[in-house]
Enzyme design. Structure first.
Site, PDB file in Angstrom:
ATOM      1  N   HIS A   1      50.271  92.691 -33.876  1.00  0.00           N
ATOM      2  CA  HIS A   1      51.337  91.772 -34.305  1.00  0.00           C
ATOM      3  C   HIS A   1      50.914  90.322 -34.098  1.00  0.00           C
ATOM      4  O   HIS A   1      51.105  89.476 -34.963  1.00  0.00           O
ATOM      5  CB  HIS A   1      52.632  92.057 -33.532  1.00  0.00           C
ATOM      6  CG  HIS A   1      53.451  93.156 -34.141  1.00  0.00           C
ATOM      7  ND1 HIS A   1      53.067  94.469 -34.107  1.00  0.00           N
ATOM      8  CD2 HIS A   1      54.633  93.125 -34.809  1.00  0.00           C
ATOM      9  CE1 HIS A   1      53.979  95.204 -34.727  1.00  0.00           C
ATOM     10  NE2 HIS A   1      54.945  94.414 -35.163  1.00  0.00           N
TER      11      HIS A   1
ATOM     12  N   LYS B   1      60.380 103.784 -31.629  1.00  0.00           N
ATOM     13  CA  LYS B   1      61.364 104.401 -30.743  1.00  0.00           C
ATOM     14  C   LYS B   1      62.078 103.350 -29.914  1.00  0.00           C
ATOM     15  O   LYS B   1      61.514 102.292 -29.629  1.00  0.00           O
ATOM     16  CB  LYS B   1      60.716 105.445 -29.838  1.00  0.00           C
ATOM     17  CG  LYS B   1      59.848 104.850 -28.738  1.00  0.00           C
ATOM     18  CD  LYS B   1      59.530 105.895 -27.699  1.00  0.00           C
ATOM     19  CE  LYS B   1      58.468 105.421 -26.718  1.00  0.00           C
ATOM     20  NZ  LYS B   1      59.025 104.855 -25.484  1.00  0.00           N
TER      21      LYS B   1
END
Lengths: 286, 181
Positions: free
Chosen positions: B35, B97
Site C-alpha cells: 500500500h 477480514k
C-alpha cells in the site's frame, strides 16, 4: 513402538509442524460446541468454514493459517545446554521445510531475516525443574490476535468491576480483527511485565482446563457468558460465538496496583508440546 | 452467487451487505508495504482490480510458485492508505477480514467498491481456489509482495461493506457498544 533418539532441532521441526497443521482436540471440541449453540445463519457459515479448513490442513499437512506467526517457546524441566541454538536451528529448518511464512523483521528498518529468527526471536521462556526430561511447548501466534493485546494499570479502587469492564472492552473493541471466536487469556496482578506474560501463558491451557480457584473460575464463566451474549460473533460479522474460552491467571501485586492484561488467541489456537527424555527419545502431545 | 473479477462499477455497486459470493478471475494481493509503495509509484495491474489483503505462504516448485496457504489478513491495518489507493486505482473490490474504517467506506461509496469478508484463518481452503500467475515487488518479501492470483470459486465471501455506505461491522458495533460503554 520403537523409539529412537531424535536430534533436538529435528524435534523442534516436528513440534512446529504438529502445532501448525493440527488443531488441538480441545479447540476442535470448543468449535463444535460453539456451532451447536450458534443461532446465526451467517455465523454458522463462518464456523463451518473454520472447521472445514482445520480438517483440510491436517489431511494435507499444511499450516492451517498463512500467518504461522512468531512462535513463543516455553522450556521446562531439565534445561539442556545450548537449547536456544537447537531451537533456533529447528525454527530455521521448519521455516524452509513445512514451510512457515518468514515473518520476523527488524522493527525499524522492517528488513526481513527470511528465517523467522533475529535479535530476541524466537521468544523462549525457561522454567527449570528437577525433572530428568525437558518439555518444549510452542504457541505459534499470528499478528491479527497479538496486535489486540492490552495492558491496563488500574487503580485498586476500580476493583473487580473495573477488571471486568477492561476485559470486555478489550475483546469487543478488537471486533473481528483477532479472528473470533477467540480464546481469551487474562492476567490479573503481578507487575506490568509479568501481567502480560500471564495473559499469554494462560493460552497454554487447554479449553477444557478447570481453574482450581473458585473466584477465578466464576469470573471466567461470567466473562464467557457476557462476551458470548454481546453479538459480536465469528469474524465480527455477528452471532452467538465470540469466545471459545476465557482463561484467567493471577499473581499477587503491589497494594497500590491492579494490573490487568488481555491476550487473545484466534480460533486457530495452536499449540504443541514435545518431551525430550534423558535418552534423547521424544514424545509429542497437544 | 458467483462474481467475476475484475468487476465493473455496476456489478460492484449492485452487491449488497449480507450477500454471499464466490469469486472467479484475477485478484492482486497487497498489505502494509505494498500500500505504501503503490502510493508513491504506479502498481502494475492494480487499476480496477480486486485487492486481496493477504500475505500468502508460497512455495517455489520446479520454477513455479505454488499457493500453500492464503487466508485474509487484518484489513484495518490498511485503513490509513486504503482511501487513497481506492481512489487512485479505482479499486472495485477488497477481500479481507475484520472490516475497515468510515473513511474507507466513504471512498468505497465514491468510487463504487465493495468489501468482501473471507473467513479469517481459512488459509488452506482459500488456497485451493487460487493459482499464482505472477508476482510484483518480490523484494518486499513473501508476505508483503504483490501476488497476482487466478481465483476459481474463491469463497465463501460475505459482502460486509458495500458501495451504498452500509457496513455489517458498524451495525454490530452499535449493538456491542452497549456492553462496554
Amino acid at each position: 513402538m520403537i523409539r529412537v533418539p531424535e536430534r533436538i532441532e529435528d524435534a523442534v521441526v516436528n513440534l512446529l509442524r504438529l502445532a501448525n497443521t493440527r488443531l488441538p482436540k480441545d479447540v476442535g471440541w470448543a468449535l463444535e460446541a460453539a456451532a451447536a449453540w450458534e443461532t446465526g445463519e451467517a455465523a454458522y457459515l463462518q464456523l463451518g468454514g473454520i472447521m472445514d479448513n482445520a480438517k483440510k490442513a491436517e489431511l494435507k499437512g499444511r499450516p492451517m493459517c498463512q500467518d504461522t506467526g512468531v512462535p513463543a517457546f516455553y522450556v521446562t524441566g531439565k534445561i539442556i545446554p545450548s537449547i536456544e541454538e537447537h531451537i533456533k536451528n529447528g525454527l530455521r529448518k521448519a521455516t524452509e521445510t513445512i514451510p512457515l511464512r518468514p515473518n520476523t523483521v527488524h522493527p525499524l528498518t522492517r528488513r526481513n531475516s527470511g528465517d523467522n529468527t533475529g535479535e530476541g526471536m524466537p521468544i523462549i521462556h525457561y522454567r527449570p525443574t528437577d525433572a530428568e526430561y525437558t518439555d518444549i511447548t510452542v504457541i505459534p501466534k499470528g499478528a491479527g490476535s497479538e496486535n489486540m493485546a492490552r495492558l491496563a494499570m488500574l487503580n485498586p479502587a476500580d476493583g473487580v468491576e473495573g477488571v471486568k469492564r477492561f476485559i470486555v472492552s478489550a475483546v469487543l473493541e478488537a471486533g473481528g480483527r483477532p479472528c473470533p471466536p477467540t480464546v481469551v487469556g487474562v492476567g490479573i496482578g503481578g507487575t506490568a511485565d509479568t501481567c502480560m506474560n500471564m495473559a499469554k501463558e494462560a493460552l497454554l491451557r487447554p479449553t477444557d482446563h478447570v481453574n482450581g480457584n473458585k473466584d477465578e473460575r466464576e469470573l471466567e464463566e461470567e466473562l464467557f457468558t457476557t462476551l458470548n451474549s454481546s453479538g459480536l460473533g465469528p469474524m465480527g460479522l455477528g452471532g452467538d460465538s465470540t469466545v471459545l474460552r476465557v482463561h484467567i491467571k493471577t499473581a499477587y501485586c503491589h497494594t497500590a496496583s491492579l494490573p490487568v492484561s488481555v491476550n487473545m488467541n484466534c480460533w486457530a489456537a495452536r499449540r504443541a508440546t514435545v518431551r525430550i527424555m534423558k535418552d534423547g527419545t521424544t514424545e509429542y502431545g497437544q | 452467487m458467483k462474481i467475476t473479477s475484475p468487476l465493473d462499477e455496476k456489478t460492484a455497486r449492485g452487491l449488497k451487505t449480507g450477500q454471499v459470493v464466490f469469486l472467479n478471475g484475477i485478484v492482486m494481493t497487497g498489505r502494509d508495504e505494498m500500500h505504501m509503495r503503490a502510493l508513491s509509484r504506479p502498481a502494475e495491474g492494480l487499476n480496477g482490480a480486486t485487492l486481496f489483503h493477504c500475505g500468502p505462504i508460497m512455495l517455489l516448485k520446479d520454477g513455479k510458485w505454488e499457493v500453500i496457504a492464503a487466508g485474509p489478513t487484518t484489513s484495518a491495518r490498511m485503513d490509513s492508505a486504503a482511501p487513497e489507493i481506492i481512489r487512485k486505482y479505482r479499486i472495485r473490490a477488497m477481500i479481507g477480514k475484520g472490516g475497515m474504517s468510515d473513511d474507507v467506506l466513504k471512498a468505497m461509496k465514491e468510487v463504487g467498491c465493495v468489501y468482501l469478508a473471507a473467513i479469517g484463518g481459512a488459509a488452506v481452503s482459500l488456497a485451493e481456489g487460487l493459482t499464482a500467475i505472477g508476482v510484483h515487488w518480490e523484494d518486499l518479501g513473501m508476505a508483503e509482495a504483490m501476488w497476482k492470483f487466478k481465483a476459481e470459486n474463491l469463497g465463501p465471501l460475505v459482502v460486509a461493506m458495500d458501495a451504498d455506505g452500509k457496513s455489517i461491522y458498524k451495525e454490530i458495533a452499535s449493538k456491542t457498544d452497549s456492553f462496554h460503554s
